[in-house]
Design a protein around this motif. Structure first.
Motif, PDB file in Angstrom:
ATOM      1  N   UNK A  35       0.829  -1.208   0.000  1.00 33.41           N
ATOM      2  CA  UNK A  35       0.000   0.000   0.000  1.00 33.41           C
ATOM      3  C   UNK A  35       0.856   1.247   0.000  1.00 33.41           C
ATOM      4  N   UNK A  36       1.918   1.258   0.781  1.00 29.59           N
ATOM      5  CA  UNK A  36       2.811   2.410   0.810  1.00 29.59           C
ATOM      6  C   UNK A  36       3.430   2.653  -0.563  1.00 29.59           C
ATOM      7  N   UNK A  37       3.826   1.579  -1.236  1.00 29.67           N
ATOM      8  CA  UNK A  37       4.409   1.712  -2.572  1.00 29.67           C
ATOM      9  C   UNK A  37       3.389   2.287  -3.550  1.00 29.67           C
ATOM     10  N   UNK A  44      -3.770   7.995  -3.283  1.00 32.95           N
ATOM     11  CA  UNK A  44      -4.878   7.143  -2.829  1.00 32.95           C
ATOM     12  C   UNK A  44      -5.633   6.488  -3.985  1.00 32.95           C
ATOM     13  N   UNK A  45      -5.858   7.175  -5.122  1.00 38.61           N
ATOM     14  CA  UNK A  45      -6.576   6.511  -6.218  1.00 38.61           C
ATOM     15  C   UNK A  45      -5.905   5.218  -6.689  1.00 38.61           C
ATOM     16  N   UNK A  46      -4.583   5.134  -6.548  1.00 41.50           N
ATOM     17  CA  UNK A  46      -3.863   3.935  -7.005  1.00 41.50           C
ATOM     18  C   UNK A  46      -3.971   2.782  -6.015  1.00 41.50           C
ATOM     19  N   UNK A  47      -4.285   3.091  -4.762  1.00 41.09           N
ATOM     20  CA  UNK A  47      -4.290   2.068  -3.709  1.00 41.09           C
ATOM     21  C   UNK A  47      -5.664   1.435  -3.580  1.00 41.09           C
ATOM     22  N   UNK A  70     -10.083   0.307   1.680  1.00 37.02           N
ATOM     23  CA  UNK A  70      -8.757   0.677   1.189  1.00 37.02           C
ATOM     24  C   UNK A  70      -8.244   1.937   1.873  1.00 37.02           C
ATOM     25  N   UNK A  71      -9.158   2.852   2.217  1.00 31.11           N
ATOM     26  CA  UNK A  71      -8.732   4.074   2.901  1.00 31.11           C
ATOM     27  C   UNK A  71      -8.158   3.756   4.272  1.00 31.11           C
TER      28      UNK A  71
END
Length: 211
Positions: A35-37, A44-47, A70-71
Motif C-alpha cells: 500500500x505504501x508503494x 490514494x486513487x492507485x491504492x 482501502x482508505x
C-alpha cells in the motif's frame, strides 16, 4: 465497502494491537508495504483493494479481515511512513523545537506525500470506519509526539502550564493543514517560521519570553 468479516475497532483495539499468528503478522506487513508503494506511485486513487492484493500477494478476503476499506489500509500505511519521516527535534528550547518541527511538517506537506495526506483526510470524512484508522495511525501518533515536545517545554518552564496541549498543537500546526487543503498560501520554510513565531509569542511563558 467493508468486508463482511470485519468488526469496527476502537482506536486502541485495532487489529494491529491484537496478538496474531506470525503468518497473519507477515500478511499485514506485506499489505502495508504494498500500500505504501502504491501511495507513493499514484496516491490514494492507485491504492485500490485489487491493486493492493496483486502487489502484496495477499487475498482480498484476508485484507478485508484486517481493514474495513482501502482508505483504512492507506491510513495505517501512511501513518507509519510519516512517523519515520518526521523525527522529533531536540534543540534545547521550546522555540527551537517547535520552529524546527513546523518546518519539517511544512516540508512534508509540501512534498508529494502532502497530496496523499489531503486525499486521506478528505476520504475519511465520508468513510467513518476509515476515519478510525486515520486517527489511530496518523493523528494519534503525531499528537503524542508533539506532546513530548510540549512536556519538555513545560519541564523547562518555557510554556504556559494553563494552556492545554491539544489546543497548543492545533494553534501551531493547524495553519499548515489549512494551507495544504486550501492552497491559499505556499508551504515554505519561511512561512512555517512565521506561523511558529506567531503561535509561540502567545504560548511562551514570561520567563522564556524575556530570555
Amino acid at each position: 465497502m467493508a468486508g463482511a468479516g470485519w468488526t469496527a475497532p476502537g482506536v486502541a483495539e485495532t487489529e494491529a494491537a491484537r496478538p496474531q499468528r506470525p503468518r497473519s503478522v507477515r500478511a499485514r506487513e506485506k499489505v502495508l508495504e504494498a500500500t505504501d508503494a502504491l501511495l507513493t506511485e499514484g496516491g490514494l486513487p492507485a491504492a485500490t483493494i485489487d491493486a493492493i492484493s496483486v502487489r502484496s500477494g495477499v487475498s482480498k478476503a484476508t485484507i478485508y479481515k484486517h481493514w474495513p476499506s482501502r482508505t483504512a489500509v492507506a491510513a495505517e500505511a501512511f501513518g507509519q511512513r510519516m512517523s519515520a519521516a518526521l523525527p522529533l527535534p531536540d534543540t534545547g528550547s521550546a522555540h527551537g523545537d517547535f520552529s524546527t518541527q513546523a518546518r519539517l511538517v511544512s516540508e512534508f506537506y509540501g512534498s508529494p506525500a502532502g497530496a496523499v495526506f489531503a486525499q486521506l483526510l478528505a476520504a475519511s470524512v465520508t468513510d467513518p470506519d476509515a476515519a478510525v484508522f486515520f486517527r489511530a495511525f496518523f493523528l494519534a501518533g503525531r499528537r503524542r509526539a508533539i506532546g513530548e515536545l510540549w512536556q519538555r517545554a513545560l519541564d523547562r518552564g518555557e510554556v504556559d502550564p494553563d494552556i492545554d496541549v491539544e489546543v497548543a498543537q492545533d494553534v501551531l500546526f493547524g495553519p499548515l493543514v489549512f494551507r495544504l487543503l486550501s492552497g491559499h498560501a505556499p508551504l515554505t520554510p519561511e512561512l512555517a517560521d512565521q506561523i511558529a513565531d506567531a503561535a509561540l509569542h502567545g504560548l511562551l511563558s514570561d520567563t522564556a519570553r524575556d530570555r
